[in-house]
Motif scaffolding. Structure first.
Motif, PDB file in Angstrom:
ATOM      1  N   THR A 179       0.986  -1.214  -0.006  1.00 42.77           N
ATOM      2  CA  THR A 179       0.046   0.101   0.054  1.00 42.77           C
ATOM      3  C   THR A 179       0.902   1.406  -0.066  1.00 42.77           C
ATOM      4  N   SER A 180       0.667   2.228  -0.890  1.00 41.59           N
ATOM      5  CA  SER A 180       1.379   3.289  -1.084  1.00 41.59           C
ATOM      6  C   SER A 180       1.014   4.219   0.130  1.00 41.59           C
ATOM      7  N   SER A 181       1.780   4.672   0.552  1.00 42.27           N
ATOM      8  CA  SER A 181       1.777   5.721   1.900  1.00 42.27           C
ATOM      9  C   SER A 181       1.253   7.017   1.403  1.00 42.27           C
ATOM     10  N   THR A 182       1.935   7.444   0.224  1.00 43.10           N
ATOM     11  CA  THR A 182       1.525   8.729  -0.352  1.00 43.10           C
ATOM     12  C   THR A 182       0.053   8.673  -0.997  1.00 43.10           C
ATOM     13  N   THR A 183      -0.174   7.576  -1.682  1.00 38.28           N
ATOM     14  CA  THR A 183      -1.603   7.698  -2.495  1.00 38.28           C
ATOM     15  C   THR A 183      -2.590   6.714  -1.817  1.00 38.28           C
ATOM     16  N   LYS A 197      16.592   9.912  -4.142  1.00 37.93           N
ATOM     17  CA  LYS A 197      16.082  11.445  -4.628  1.00 37.93           C
ATOM     18  C   LYS A 197      15.611  11.508  -5.974  1.00 37.93           C
ATOM     19  N   THR A 198      14.297  11.724  -6.069  1.00 37.62           N
ATOM     20  CA  THR A 198      13.754  11.661  -7.460  1.00 37.62           C
ATOM     21  C   THR A 198      13.672  13.125  -8.102  1.00 37.62           C
ATOM     22  N   GLU A 199      14.183  14.118  -7.308  1.00 37.06           N
ATOM     23  CA  GLU A 199      13.956  15.220  -8.225  1.00 37.06           C
ATOM     24  C   GLU A 199      15.435  15.731  -8.213  1.00 37.06           C
TER      25      GLU A 199
HETATM   26  N1  APR Z   1      10.563  10.396  -4.354  1.00 36.94           N
HETATM   27  C1  APR Z   1      11.356   9.548  -3.485  1.00 36.94           C
HETATM   28  N2  APR Z   1      10.832   8.892  -2.422  1.00 36.94           N
HETATM   29  C2  APR Z   1       9.605   9.074  -2.094  1.00 36.94           C
HETATM   30  C3  APR Z   1       8.806   9.932  -2.874  1.00 36.94           C
HETATM   31  C4  APR Z   1       9.248  10.442  -3.761  1.00 36.94           C
HETATM   32  N3  APR Z   1       8.425  11.252  -4.803  1.00 36.94           N
HETATM   33  N4  APR Z   1       7.562   9.724  -2.241  1.00 36.94           N
HETATM   34  C5  APR Z   1       7.417   8.977  -1.013  1.00 36.94           C
HETATM   35  N5  APR Z   1       8.613   8.600  -1.166  1.00 36.94           N
HETATM   36  C6  APR Z   1       9.357   7.730   0.005  1.00 36.94           C
HETATM   37  C7  APR Z   1       8.782   7.805   1.235  1.00 36.94           C
HETATM   38  O1  APR Z   1       9.450   8.774   2.086  1.00 36.94           O
HETATM   39  C8  APR Z   1       8.717   6.429   1.729  1.00 36.94           C
HETATM   40  O2  APR Z   1       9.895   6.245   2.588  1.00 36.94           O
HETATM   41  O3  APR Z   1       9.143   6.334  -0.431  1.00 36.94           O
HETATM   42  C9  APR Z   1       8.843   5.553   0.921  1.00 36.94           C
HETATM   43  C10 APR Z   1       7.421   4.669   0.619  1.00 36.94           C
HETATM   44  O4  APR Z   1       6.495   5.729   0.339  1.00 36.94           O
HETATM   45  P1  APR Z   1       5.193   5.404  -0.439  1.00 36.94           P
HETATM   46  O5  APR Z   1       4.410   6.630  -0.754  1.00 36.94           O
HETATM   47  O6  APR Z   1       4.499   4.149  -0.128  1.00 36.94           O
HETATM   48  O7  APR Z   1       5.937   4.930  -2.003  1.00 36.94           O
HETATM   49  P2  APR Z   1       5.341   5.086  -3.362  1.00 36.94           P
HETATM   50  O8  APR Z   1       3.958   5.076  -3.622  1.00 36.94           O
HETATM   51  O9  APR Z   1       6.354   4.104  -4.157  1.00 36.94           O
HETATM   52  O10 APR Z   1       5.748   6.560  -3.894  1.00 36.94           O
HETATM   53  C11 APR Z   1       5.322   7.734  -3.869  1.00 36.94           C
HETATM   54  O11 APR Z   1       7.352   8.351  -5.542  1.00 36.94           O
HETATM   55  O12 APR Z   1       8.644   8.129  -7.006  1.00 36.94           O
HETATM   56  C12 APR Z   1       7.341   8.573  -6.442  1.00 36.94           C
HETATM   57  O13 APR Z   1       6.374   8.071  -8.535  1.00 36.94           O
HETATM   58  C13 APR Z   1       6.371   7.937  -7.138  1.00 36.94           C
HETATM   59  O14 APR Z   1       4.856   9.619  -6.762  1.00 36.94           O
HETATM   60  C14 APR Z   1       5.153   8.109  -6.092  1.00 36.94           C
HETATM   61  C15 APR Z   1       5.826   8.462  -4.882  1.00 36.94           C
END
Ligand code: APR
Ligand code: ZN
Length: 235
Positions: A179-183, A197-199
């Motif tokens: 499960t994505s913690s972001t979405t 580092k994605t930026e």
């Molecule tokens: N870039 C790098 N690492 C990230 C990012 C990001 N934009 N967003 C979250 N992480 C890290 C978080 O700090 C956490 O430790 O990834 C780990 C897992 O977070 P999730 O949100 O579960 O991972 P995911 O859904 O894979 O990443 C969210 O990262 O690279 C982007 O496109 C990807 O938008 C997506 C975002």
């Protein structure tokens, strides 16, 4: 590791304990001197007399039956991680789905690293179907935001990190399915415990540069996955 039973794998990392201490097993929370509190299937045949083991490097003690149950709950790759101190026995692997990792050097500098070029890593993982090593075998998983581009300074330390990330990729430890913690999306490809580092030129997400501690943090996170420079020399 085929042909080895879970109990045989676990025993390889254990020393015998004749007199268990008056402490609880922190896996099942029952006394080490008594039987394991684990009631599930698949751990039969372990007698009381040999029911406690001490992990050979870190010394933490558990019911043998509890360690076997923990091993069976994981991806059964022949490795074991102490649940107390995270010491890894054997080679830890993950459940990253199939995909591609590529990298190349680009002739630009990252904020905070003005004196060197930049390594760009490109990860590409397509969606697919979960395997037995995932939490919902047979169910599809999605893969968002791929290809994912990541950046490292092309410095000595940056190149070391790259080398260790390549090992982590081979051991399926860079991504996981969950499960994505972001979405909040479930059954999707997510970053595992190694920060990237994605930026490139900014830091709007917190996953950009400058960040002077980044390389040391990643080295620490890789070490927690059992990947360090010393170990790679032996690979
Ligand atoms: N870039 C790098 N690492 C990230 C990012 C990001 N934009 N967003 C979250 N992480 C890290 C978080 O700090 C956490 O430790 O990834 C780990 C897992 O977070 P999730 O949100 O579960 O991972 P995911 O859904 O894979 O990443 C969210 O990262 O690279 C982007 O496109 C990807 O938008 C997506 C975002
Ligand atoms: Zn126990």
């Amino acid at each position: 590791r085929k042909g080895r039973t879970p109990e045989e794998v676990v025993r390889r990392y254990l020393q015998k304990v004749r007199n268990p201490p008056e402490e609880d097993c922190t896996i099942c929370m029952e006394a080490l001197a008594g039987p394991s509190g684990y009631k599930g299937p698949g751990v039969g045949g372990i007698s009381r007399a040999e029911s406690v083991g001490r992990l050979s490097q870190c010394g933490h003690q558990y019911h043998l039956q509890c360690l076997v149950a923990m091993y069976n709950n994981g991806n059964k790759d022949g490795s074991l991680q102490c649940p107390t101190c995270k010491t890894i026995y054997g080679v830890k692997t993950g459940n990253q789905p199939p995909g591609k990792m590529e990298y190349h050097v680009i002739p630009h500098s990252l904020p905070g690293h003005p004196d060197c070029k930049t390594i760009r890593i490109i990860y590409n993982i397509p969606p697919g179907i979960q395997g037995p090593e995932h939490s919902n075998p047979g169910k599809p998983f999605t893969a968002r935001g791929f290809p994912r581009h990541c950046y490292l300074p092309d410095s000595e330390k940056g190149r070391l990190v790259l080398k260790l990330l390549l090992v982590a990729w081979d051991r399926r430890l860079i991504f996981s399915v969950g499960t994505s913690s972001t979405t909040g999306e479930t059954d999707t490809v997510i970053w595992n415990e190694v920060h990237h580092k994605t930026e490139f030129g900014s830091n709007l997400t917190g996953h950009g540069y400058p960040d002077s501690g980044h390389l040391d943090n990643v080295l620490e996170e890789l070490r927690a996955q059992g990947i360090a420079e010393e170990d790679c020399l032996r690979d």
